[in-house]
Design a protein around this motif. Structure first.
Motif, PDB file in Angstrom:
ATOM      1  N   LYS A  22       0.815  -1.218   0.000  1.00  0.00           N
ATOM      2  CA  LYS A  22       0.000   0.000   0.000  1.00  0.00           C
ATOM      3  C   LYS A  22       0.848   1.268   0.000  1.00  0.00           C
ATOM      4  O   LYS A  22       0.602   2.173  -0.810  1.00  0.00           O
ATOM      5  CB  LYS A  22      -0.971  -0.032   1.187  1.00  0.00           C
ATOM      6  CG  LYS A  22      -2.101  -1.033   1.002  1.00  0.00           C
ATOM      7  CD  LYS A  22      -3.064  -1.011   2.174  1.00  0.00           C
ATOM      8  CE  LYS A  22      -4.196  -2.011   1.973  1.00  0.00           C
ATOM      9  NZ  LYS A  22      -5.131  -2.031   3.122  1.00  0.00           N
ATOM     10  N   PRO A  23       1.858   1.396   0.882  1.00  0.00           N
ATOM     11  CA  PRO A  23       2.723   2.579   0.778  1.00  0.00           C
ATOM     12  C   PRO A  23       3.510   2.622  -0.524  1.00  0.00           C
ATOM     13  O   PRO A  23       3.774   3.692  -1.063  1.00  0.00           O
ATOM     14  CB  PRO A  23       3.661   2.444   1.986  1.00  0.00           C
ATOM     15  CG  PRO A  23       2.953   1.533   2.921  1.00  0.00           C
ATOM     16  CD  PRO A  23       2.201   0.583   2.049  1.00  0.00           C
ATOM     17  N   LEU A  24       3.883   1.450  -1.042  1.00  0.00           N
ATOM     18  CA  LEU A  24       4.644   1.403  -2.292  1.00  0.00           C
ATOM     19  C   LEU A  24       3.818   1.958  -3.443  1.00  0.00           C
ATOM     20  O   LEU A  24       4.326   2.710  -4.282  1.00  0.00           O
ATOM     21  CB  LEU A  24       5.067  -0.038  -2.578  1.00  0.00           C
ATOM     22  CG  LEU A  24       5.864  -0.276  -3.859  1.00  0.00           C
ATOM     23  CD1 LEU A  24       7.186   0.469  -3.818  1.00  0.00           C
ATOM     24  CD2 LEU A  24       6.107  -1.775  -4.053  1.00  0.00           C
ATOM     25  N   GLU A  25       2.546   1.606  -3.501  1.00  0.00           N
ATOM     26  CA  GLU A  25       1.678   2.115  -4.554  1.00  0.00           C
ATOM     27  C   GLU A  25       1.553   3.627  -4.477  1.00  0.00           C
ATOM     28  O   GLU A  25       1.385   4.302  -5.494  1.00  0.00           O
ATOM     29  CB  GLU A  25       0.299   1.461  -4.446  1.00  0.00           C
ATOM     30  CG  GLU A  25       0.282  -0.005  -4.825  1.00  0.00           C
ATOM     31  CD  GLU A  25      -1.084  -0.622  -4.621  1.00  0.00           C
ATOM     32  OE1 GLU A  25      -1.898  -0.040  -3.863  1.00  0.00           O
ATOM     33  OE2 GLU A  25      -1.352  -1.678  -5.200  1.00  0.00           O
ATOM     34  N   ARG A  26       1.636   4.169  -3.281  1.00  0.00           N
ATOM     35  CA  ARG A  26       1.537   5.611  -3.106  1.00  0.00           C
ATOM     36  C   ARG A  26       2.841   6.323  -3.445  1.00  0.00           C
ATOM     37  O   ARG A  26       2.846   7.382  -4.071  1.00  0.00           O
ATOM     38  CB  ARG A  26       1.135   5.914  -1.656  1.00  0.00           C
ATOM     39  CG  ARG A  26       1.019   7.401  -1.332  1.00  0.00           C
ATOM     40  CD  ARG A  26       0.928   7.615   0.165  1.00  0.00           C
ATOM     41  NE  ARG A  26       2.151   7.211   0.835  1.00  0.00           N
ATOM     42  CZ  ARG A  26       2.188   6.365   1.864  1.00  0.00           C
ATOM     43  NH1 ARG A  26       1.080   5.813   2.315  1.00  0.00           N
ATOM     44  NH2 ARG A  26       3.339   6.051   2.432  1.00  0.00           N
ATOM     45  N   ASP A  27       3.984   5.748  -3.043  1.00  0.00           N
ATOM     46  CA  ASP A  27       5.268   6.435  -3.134  1.00  0.00           C
ATOM     47  C   ASP A  27       5.998   6.230  -4.451  1.00  0.00           C
ATOM     48  O   ASP A  27       6.817   7.059  -4.833  1.00  0.00           O
ATOM     49  CB  ASP A  27       6.185   5.983  -1.987  1.00  0.00           C
ATOM     50  CG  ASP A  27       5.633   6.356  -0.620  1.00  0.00           C
ATOM     51  OD1 ASP A  27       4.836   7.314  -0.552  1.00  0.00           O
ATOM     52  OD2 ASP A  27       5.983   5.695   0.365  1.00  0.00           O
ATOM     53  N   SER A  28       5.755   5.124  -5.133  1.00  0.00           N
ATOM     54  CA  SER A  28       6.493   4.829  -6.353  1.00  0.00           C
ATOM     55  C   SER A  28       5.826   5.485  -7.555  1.00  0.00           C
ATOM     56  O   SER A  28       4.667   5.187  -7.883  1.00  0.00           O
ATOM     57  CB  SER A  28       6.585   3.313  -6.577  1.00  0.00           C
ATOM     58  OG  SER A  28       7.114   3.032  -7.860  1.00  0.00           O
ATOM     59  N   LEU A  29       6.552   6.373  -8.228  1.00  0.00           N
ATOM     60  CA  LEU A  29       6.012   7.007  -9.422  1.00  0.00           C
ATOM     61  C   LEU A  29       5.852   5.993 -10.544  1.00  0.00           C
ATOM     62  O   LEU A  29       4.916   6.071 -11.339  1.00  0.00           O
ATOM     63  CB  LEU A  29       6.925   8.160  -9.854  1.00  0.00           C
ATOM     64  CG  LEU A  29       6.425   9.012 -11.017  1.00  0.00           C
ATOM     65  CD1 LEU A  29       5.061   9.621 -10.718  1.00  0.00           C
ATOM     66  CD2 LEU A  29       7.434  10.105 -11.352  1.00  0.00           C
ATOM     67  N   ALA A  30       6.769   5.020 -10.606  1.00  0.00           N
ATOM     68  CA  ALA A  30       6.685   3.989 -11.646  1.00  0.00           C
ATOM     69  C   ALA A  30       5.362   3.244 -11.570  1.00  0.00           C
ATOM     70  O   ALA A  30       4.726   2.967 -12.594  1.00  0.00           O
ATOM     71  CB  ALA A  30       7.850   3.012 -11.512  1.00  0.00           C
ATOM     72  N   LEU A  31       4.914   2.904 -10.364  1.00  0.00           N
ATOM     73  CA  LEU A  31       3.651   2.195 -10.207  1.00  0.00           C
ATOM     74  C   LEU A  31       2.458   3.084 -10.513  1.00  0.00           C
ATOM     75  O   LEU A  31       1.391   2.595 -10.884  1.00  0.00           O
ATOM     76  CB  LEU A  31       3.536   1.612  -8.800  1.00  0.00           C
ATOM     77  CG  LEU A  31       3.972   0.150  -8.645  1.00  0.00           C
ATOM     78  CD1 LEU A  31       5.437  -0.017  -9.007  1.00  0.00           C
ATOM     79  CD2 LEU A  31       3.710  -0.337  -7.232  1.00  0.00           C
ATOM     80  N   ASN A  32       2.631   4.404 -10.377  1.00  0.00           N
ATOM     81  CA  ASN A  32       1.536   5.319 -10.647  1.00  0.00           C
ATOM     82  C   ASN A  32       1.359   5.600 -12.131  1.00  0.00           C
ATOM     83  O   ASN A  32       0.239   5.879 -12.577  1.00  0.00           O
ATOM     84  CB  ASN A  32       1.744   6.628  -9.881  1.00  0.00           C
ATOM     85  CG  ASN A  32       1.308   6.538  -8.441  1.00  0.00           C
ATOM     86  OD1 ASN A  32       0.140   6.732  -8.120  1.00  0.00           O
ATOM     87  ND2 ASN A  32       2.227   6.222  -7.552  1.00  0.00           N
ATOM     88  N   VAL A  33       2.446   5.562 -12.900  1.00  0.00           N
ATOM     89  CA  VAL A  33       2.327   5.845 -14.330  1.00  0.00           C
ATOM     90  C   VAL A  33       2.161   4.570 -15.150  1.00  0.00           C
ATOM     91  O   VAL A  33       1.995   4.640 -16.364  1.00  0.00           O
ATOM     92  CB  VAL A  33       3.544   6.642 -14.855  1.00  0.00           C
ATOM     93  CG1 VAL A  33       3.655   7.976 -14.138  1.00  0.00           C
ATOM     94  CG2 VAL A  33       4.836   5.848 -14.716  1.00  0.00           C
ATOM     95  N   SER A  34       2.210   3.418 -14.500  1.00  0.00           N
ATOM     96  CA  SER A  34       1.981   2.150 -15.174  1.00  0.00           C
ATOM     97  C   SER A  34       0.743   1.484 -14.574  1.00  0.00           C
ATOM     98  O   SER A  34       0.126   2.014 -13.649  1.00  0.00           O
ATOM     99  CB  SER A  34       3.199   1.223 -15.021  1.00  0.00           C
ATOM    100  OG  SER A  34       3.410   0.900 -13.650  1.00  0.00           O
ATOM    101  N   THR A  35       0.385   0.332 -15.103  1.00  0.00           N
ATOM    102  CA  THR A  35      -0.750  -0.429 -14.590  1.00  0.00           C
ATOM    103  C   THR A  35      -0.227  -1.581 -13.740  1.00  0.00           C
ATOM    104  O   THR A  35       0.402  -2.497 -14.272  1.00  0.00           O
ATOM    105  CB  THR A  35      -1.603  -0.990 -15.740  1.00  0.00           C
ATOM    106  OG1 THR A  35      -2.062   0.099 -16.556  1.00  0.00           O
ATOM    107  CG2 THR A  35      -2.797  -1.755 -15.211  1.00  0.00           C
ATOM    108  N   PRO A  36      -0.442  -1.578 -12.417  1.00  0.00           N
ATOM    109  CA  PRO A  36       0.075  -2.656 -11.572  1.00  0.00           C
ATOM    110  C   PRO A  36      -0.689  -3.963 -11.807  1.00  0.00           C
ATOM    111  O   PRO A  36      -1.915  -3.973 -11.931  1.00  0.00           O
ATOM    112  CB  PRO A  36      -0.156  -2.146 -10.139  1.00  0.00           C
ATOM    113  CG  PRO A  36      -0.388  -0.678 -10.278  1.00  0.00           C
ATOM    114  CD  PRO A  36      -1.036  -0.490 -11.622  1.00  0.00           C
ATOM    115  N   ILE A  37       0.064  -5.049 -11.877  1.00  0.00           N
ATOM    116  CA  ILE A  37      -0.498  -6.393 -11.996  1.00  0.00           C
ATOM    117  C   ILE A  37       0.081  -7.236 -10.866  1.00  0.00           C
ATOM    118  O   ILE A  37       1.301  -7.289 -10.692  1.00  0.00           O
ATOM    119  CB  ILE A  37      -0.139  -7.041 -13.352  1.00  0.00           C
ATOM    120  CG1 ILE A  37      -0.713  -6.236 -14.522  1.00  0.00           C
ATOM    121  CG2 ILE A  37      -0.626  -8.484 -13.399  1.00  0.00           C
ATOM    122  CD1 ILE A  37      -2.217  -6.309 -14.651  1.00  0.00           C
TER     123      ILE A  37
END
Length: 280
Positions: A22-37
């Motif tokens: 959950k914090p990683l999804e918030r803090d990582s820009l890579a996860l925000n500009v891509s679609t997490p699977i």
């Protein structure tokens, strides 16, 4: 190895995933500009159509030409990423939500930095150790030869180039130096008004024709990326693990908390990713 029973009260195995993810999804820009699977598999495959079946204008009562679609797949193998936080045993004995937050934030920030560095940074020397990111795609992306800090024309060209492939860019990502140069652009000669415009509460509005302009120190200097989120994926294994160990830091009365996850990136249409960089 001795696990702290106190830590287990707020850092059990059922909390390991949410504590990091959950914090990683918030803090990582890579996860925000891509679609997490998220997957349980050691290898994840993205099937894709490389060419569509074709249609043709056909006379009445004439045979319709048979055609077939062609396809292949993009194979993604999540690679191991580990983070380590060291805390005092006094903090470990604190079972309040604040203690959990301190540990989780420390680990997730370090992991987020490493993921962003892999996604935006230079080409890795060994892709069996670190997943290849945008720079690893090399000539597979669409390149626009221009200085990304010089003005907005290159970004407008990037939007048009993406539309040629039938996609829309969801974000531009630049490094802080480029973002600073763009923020100093003025509306015209002799004007002191910034081109990006300002809001009463949110300061400079970073967007180009409605597309957000995001900033990451992991982006290679002199480079800007136009990213279509629906063509770029971050694949993360669900088996996130957190191990608590007091033995390694016995002499300093501390406890080590180690988090391990596995992640990699899938680019199903790399030509739709736009790279703005001045010619060498």
């Amino acid at each position: 190895m001795a696990n702290s029973s106190t830590l287990k009260t707020f850092l059990g195995t059922t909390e390991a995933g949410p504590l990091i993810i959950k914090p990683l999804e918030r803090d990582s820009l890579a996860l925000n500009v891509s679609t997490p699977i998220y997957t349980e598999a050691g290898t994840f495959r993205f099937p894709r159509i490389t060419s569509d079946p074709s249609a043709a204008w056909t006379a009445e009562n004439a045979e319709i030409t048979v055609s077939e679609a062609a396809g292949d797949e993009v194979v993604v193998i999540p690679r191991k990423l580990a983070g380590l936080a060291v805390i005092s045993n006094e903090l470990a004995a604190d079972t309040s939500p604040a203690a959990q937050d301190v540990i989780g934030r420390g680990l997730s920030r370090d992991i987020a930095r490493k993921i962003d560095a892999a996604f935006f940074g230079t080409k890795p020397a060994n892709t069996t150790l670190q997943p290849g990111g945008l720079e690893y795609l090399a000539a597979a992306v669409t390149a626009i030869a221009a200085d990304p800090a010089a003005g907005l024309d290159a970004y407008i060209d990037a939007l048009a180039a993406a539309e040629d492939f039938g996609v829309s860019l969801s974000a531009f990502v630049v490094n802080p130096a480029t973002a600073s140069a763009l923020a100093k652009l003025k509306t015209g000669t002799g004007s002191s008004l910034p081109l990006f415009g300002t809001g009463a509460t949110n300061g400079i509005e970073r967007n180009i024709l409605g597309v957000p302009l995001l900033v990451s120190p992991s982006v290679v200097a002199g480079t800007a990326w136009g990213i279509p989120k629906d063509r770029v994926f971050s694949v993360i294994r669900n088996d996130v693990s957190v191990v608590v160990d007091k033995s390694a830091y016995f002499s300093t009365d501390q406890t080590g908390v180690r988090a391990v996850l596995r992640a990699a990136f899938g680019f199903v249409q790399p030509e739709a990713i736009i790279k703005i960089k001045a010619a060498a």
